[in-house]
Design a protein around this motif. Structure first.
Motif, PDB file in Angstrom:
ATOM      1  N   SER A  50       0.825  -1.208   0.000  1.00  0.00           N
ATOM      2  CA  SER A  50       0.000   0.000   0.000  1.00  0.00           C
ATOM      3  C   SER A  50       0.859   1.258   0.000  1.00  0.00           C
ATOM      4  O   SER A  50       0.396   2.344  -0.346  1.00  0.00           O
ATOM      5  N   SER A  51       2.112   1.109   0.413  1.00  0.00           N
ATOM      6  CA  SER A  51       3.124   2.151   0.285  1.00  0.00           C
ATOM      7  C   SER A  51       4.392   1.500  -0.243  1.00  0.00           C
ATOM      8  O   SER A  51       4.623   0.310   0.014  1.00  0.00           O
ATOM      9  N   PRO A  52       5.234   2.228  -0.989  1.00  0.00           N
ATOM     10  CA  PRO A  52       6.440   1.620  -1.567  1.00  0.00           C
ATOM     11  C   PRO A  52       7.358   0.985  -0.529  1.00  0.00           C
ATOM     12  O   PRO A  52       8.077   0.029  -0.831  1.00  0.00           O
ATOM     13  N   GLU A  53       7.326   1.499   0.711  1.00  0.00           N
ATOM     14  CA  GLU A  53       8.234   0.999   1.741  1.00  0.00           C
ATOM     15  C   GLU A  53       7.747  -0.278   2.406  1.00  0.00           C
ATOM     16  O   GLU A  53       8.453  -0.860   3.223  1.00  0.00           O
ATOM     17  N   LEU A  54       6.551  -0.720   2.067  1.00  0.00           N
ATOM     18  CA  LEU A  54       5.929  -1.803   2.831  1.00  0.00           C
ATOM     19  C   LEU A  54       5.958  -3.135   2.096  1.00  0.00           C
ATOM     20  O   LEU A  54       5.300  -3.317   1.076  1.00  0.00           O
ATOM     21  N   ASP A  55       6.761  -4.071   2.640  1.00  0.00           N
ATOM     22  CA  ASP A  55       6.661  -5.468   2.227  1.00  0.00           C
ATOM     23  C   ASP A  55       6.059  -6.244   3.391  1.00  0.00           C
ATOM     24  O   ASP A  55       5.607  -5.651   4.379  1.00  0.00           O
ATOM     25  N   GLU A  56       6.007  -7.564   3.319  1.00  0.00           N
ATOM     26  CA  GLU A  56       5.353  -8.345   4.369  1.00  0.00           C
ATOM     27  C   GLU A  56       6.034  -8.156   5.722  1.00  0.00           C
ATOM     28  O   GLU A  56       5.366  -8.033   6.755  1.00  0.00           O
ATOM     29  N   GLU A  57       7.364  -8.129   5.699  1.00  0.00           N
ATOM     30  CA  GLU A  57       8.087  -7.955   6.965  1.00  0.00           C
ATOM     31  C   GLU A  57       7.796  -6.586   7.575  1.00  0.00           C
ATOM     32  O   GLU A  57       7.600  -6.459   8.789  1.00  0.00           O
ATOM     33  N   ALA A  58       7.750  -5.545   6.746  1.00  0.00           N
ATOM     34  CA  ALA A  58       7.479  -4.202   7.242  1.00  0.00           C
ATOM     35  C   ALA A  58       6.060  -4.088   7.783  1.00  0.00           C
ATOM     36  O   ALA A  58       5.819  -3.407   8.783  1.00  0.00           O
ATOM     37  N   VAL A  59       5.108  -4.763   7.137  1.00  0.00           N
ATOM     38  CA  VAL A  59       3.731  -4.732   7.633  1.00  0.00           C
ATOM     39  C   VAL A  59       3.623  -5.482   8.956  1.00  0.00           C
ATOM     40  O   VAL A  59       2.930  -5.033   9.888  1.00  0.00           O
ATOM     41  N   ASP A  91       5.217   7.829   5.310  1.00  0.00           N
ATOM     42  CA  ASP A  91       4.721   9.200   5.373  1.00  0.00           C
ATOM     43  C   ASP A  91       3.202   9.272   5.248  1.00  0.00           C
ATOM     44  O   ASP A  91       2.569  10.165   5.791  1.00  0.00           O
ATOM     45  N   ARG A  92       2.612   8.302   4.525  1.00  0.00           N
ATOM     46  CA  ARG A  92       1.180   8.359   4.263  1.00  0.00           C
ATOM     47  C   ARG A  92       0.595   6.951   4.308  1.00  0.00           C
ATOM     48  O   ARG A  92       1.174   6.013   3.765  1.00  0.00           O
ATOM     49  N   LEU A  93      -0.532   6.812   4.980  1.00  0.00           N
ATOM     50  CA  LEU A  93      -1.232   5.527   5.015  1.00  0.00           C
ATOM     51  C   LEU A  93      -2.048   5.404   3.735  1.00  0.00           C
ATOM     52  O   LEU A  93      -3.003   6.149   3.518  1.00  0.00           O
ATOM     53  N   GLY A  94      -1.663   4.460   2.885  1.00  0.00           N
ATOM     54  CA  GLY A  94      -2.195   4.431   1.529  1.00  0.00           C
ATOM     55  C   GLY A  94      -3.501   3.705   1.341  1.00  0.00           C
ATOM     56  O   GLY A  94      -4.012   3.660   0.221  1.00  0.00           O
ATOM     57  N   THR A  95      -4.071   3.115   2.378  1.00  0.00           N
ATOM     58  CA  THR A  95      -5.304   2.357   2.217  1.00  0.00           C
ATOM     59  C   THR A  95      -6.129   2.410   3.505  1.00  0.00           C
ATOM     60  O   THR A  95      -5.563   2.419   4.614  1.00  0.00           O
ATOM     61  N   PRO A  96      -7.465   2.415   3.382  1.00  0.00           N
ATOM     62  CA  PRO A  96      -8.319   2.386   4.589  1.00  0.00           C
ATOM     63  C   PRO A  96      -8.184   1.106   5.398  1.00  0.00           C
ATOM     64  O   PRO A  96      -8.700   1.048   6.514  1.00  0.00           O
ATOM     65  N   TRP A  97      -7.515   0.089   4.853  1.00  0.00           N
ATOM     66  CA  TRP A  97      -7.335  -1.142   5.611  1.00  0.00           C
ATOM     67  C   TRP A  97      -6.511  -0.930   6.874  1.00  0.00           C
ATOM     68  O   TRP A  97      -6.508  -1.777   7.767  1.00  0.00           O
ATOM     69  N   TRP A  98      -5.808   0.186   6.966  1.00  0.00           N
ATOM     70  CA  TRP A  98      -5.096   0.493   8.207  1.00  0.00           C
ATOM     71  C   TRP A  98      -6.059   0.665   9.375  1.00  0.00           C
ATOM     72  O   TRP A  98      -5.665   0.526  10.540  1.00  0.00           O
ATOM     73  N   LEU A  99      -7.312   0.966   9.066  1.00  0.00           N
ATOM     74  CA  LEU A  99      -8.303   1.113  10.137  1.00  0.00           C
ATOM     75  C   LEU A  99      -8.580  -0.208  10.851  1.00  0.00           C
ATOM     76  O   LEU A  99      -9.224  -0.220  11.908  1.00  0.00           O
ATOM     77  N   ALA A 100      -8.103  -1.315  10.288  1.00  0.00           N
ATOM     78  CA  ALA A 100      -8.344  -2.627  10.890  1.00  0.00           C
ATOM     79  C   ALA A 100      -7.279  -3.031  11.901  1.00  0.00           C
ATOM     80  O   ALA A 100      -7.409  -4.092  12.527  1.00  0.00           O
TER      81      ALA A 100
END
Length: 412
Positions: A265-274, A285-294
């Motif tokens: 959802s952001s360029p910096e995010l792979d599975e390990e980063a998530v 810098d920015r939350l790229g998807t509403p799924w962060w609300l979960a």
């Protein structure tokens, strides 16, 4: 923030209650003060102790226990205190309500001023984001709600729990940058819009999200907190809410595919980063998807993270209220600390600004906690109300008297 107490009375149910001021005043529940003392210890731990193990990258015990939840418990208990000081189960009406609102406005301004002054002692990369300026905003926003009963307050808390995260996510690109992690009067005068946005939405303790805890606490404070069944129900409902929040998050992330939506959802995010972002805040810098609300990550201020912290806070409060029936003597150090958290938290931040703790964090954590407990016990025994609590309380009482002096009933 807590006020001191100078005497103790024991109601017929055996539940210990203290009183503020030498002439009596608002009764204090020892369990509430003890829970507030634990919240103070939690904030000290978050500020001083490391978040993760340097060797493994795993979160430390102090992070897992206190991150996010301590600040939420602080806010929840602030709401309880507001209810207890404005009528308890019967909210004040008429001129008393006007006096409450004026007094709360004075309290909000003074606490915010203490926070702004402490900001001058903190460096830009300080290990703590002070909560006192945010507290001032919490109290200002709470003024219109002082007349409500528990059901209305719980409903309002639910509205803030849902709408505030949506606003934070939706406005993340349009809000101004931080003025400072610990703003001062200079920031307030030169960058008022940035400071206001930080206090309401983008800061470490955004007021619109934290109003959930304030209003829920006010609703709890409108209940009969001396009743055993209320205390037990508070602990049980809190535990259920916390479990439900974590379970719902798990379903959304893993059964409904939310985790994969977060990956990339952001360029910096792979599975390990998530995976790391589900424990710590995401480093983007920015939350790229509403799924962060979960997610229920501390300080993410999502509906589920708010529900989790609220549930934990309710459980802690219920357990301490129940424990105070039998263990009052054991809870005394915590209760003494909780009765003067404004003084102790302010002193903690000032000492923290010298950055003495960085090489020996566990030693300095112990020093801060022991010093706070000893000071609180000695000061309470010799003087009563904490120093800053006394100053703020005197100003609030003067403001309330000024309002009540004009009351026709008072003149009669």
């Amino acid at each position: 923030m807590g006020n001191g107490r100078d005497s103790t009375v024991r109601p017929r149910d055996g539940h210990a209650v203290g009183r503020t001021g030498r002439g009596g005043g608002t009764p204090r529940l020892v369990g509430v003060d003890a829970a507030r003392g634990l919240a103070l210890i939690g904030l000290i731990a978050v500020h001083i102790l490391p978040e993760e193990n340097d060797a493994t990258g795993d979160p430390t015990w102090s992070y897992l226990l206190f991150a996010g939840d301590s600040a939420a418990l602080f806010a929840l208990l602030a709401g309880v205190g507001l209810a207890l000081s404005t009528g308890r189960t019967r909210p004040h009406r008429g001129r008393q309500l006007v006096a409450d609102r004026v007094g709360l406005a004075v309290r909000a301004v003074l606490i915010a001023c203490v926070g702004l002054l402490i900001g001058y002692t903190m460096t830009e990369d300080a290990s703590a984001n002070g909560i006192l300026v945010f507290y001032g905003m919490f109290f200002l926003l709470a003024i219109p709600f002082l007349s409500l009963g528990p059901r209305s307050l719980f409903a309002a808390a639910g509205v803030f729990a849902v709408t505030a995260p949506l606003l934070i996510l939706g406005l993340q690109d349009s809000l101004p940058d931080y003025s400072s992690s610990n703003p001062t009067f200079q920031h307030l005068l030169t960058e008022p819009t940035a400071v206001l946005a930080q206090l309401l939405l983008s800061g470490a303790y955004p007021a619109l999200a934290y109003m959930t805890y304030i209003l829920a606490g006010m609703g709890i404070g409108r209940l009969d907190l001396r009743a055993t069944e209320v205390q037990a129900r508070l602990a049980a409902v809190g535990a259920g809410l916390a479990i439900a929040a974590q379970f719902t998050s798990w379903v959304l992330l893993y059964a409904a595919g939310g985790f994969q939506r977060l990956v990339g959802s952001s360029p910096e995010l792979d599975e390990e980063a998530v995976m790391r972002a589900l424990i710590f805040e995401p480093d983007v810098d920015r939350l790229g998807t509403p799924w962060w609300l979960a997610v229920t990550t501390p300080h993410m201020n999502t509906p589920l993270s708010i529900a989790w912290s609220l549930g934990v806070g309710m459980t802690v409060l219920g357990v301490f209220l129940l424990a105070s029936r039998r263990l009052q003597a054991w809870l005394r150090p915590l209760a003494a600390m909780g009765a003067m958290t404004l003084t102790l938290y302010s002193a903690h931040l000032v000492v923290l600004s010298f950055e003495l703790h960085e090489d020996e964090p566990y030693l300095w954590f112990l020093v801060h906690v022991v010093a706070a407990a000893l000071f609180a016990l000695v000061w309470q025994a010799l003087v009563g109300q904490g120093p800053l609590e006394k100053v703020v309380g005197t100003a609030v009482r003067a403001a309330r008297r000024a309002v009540l002096r004009g009351s026709p009933a008072r003149r009669t």
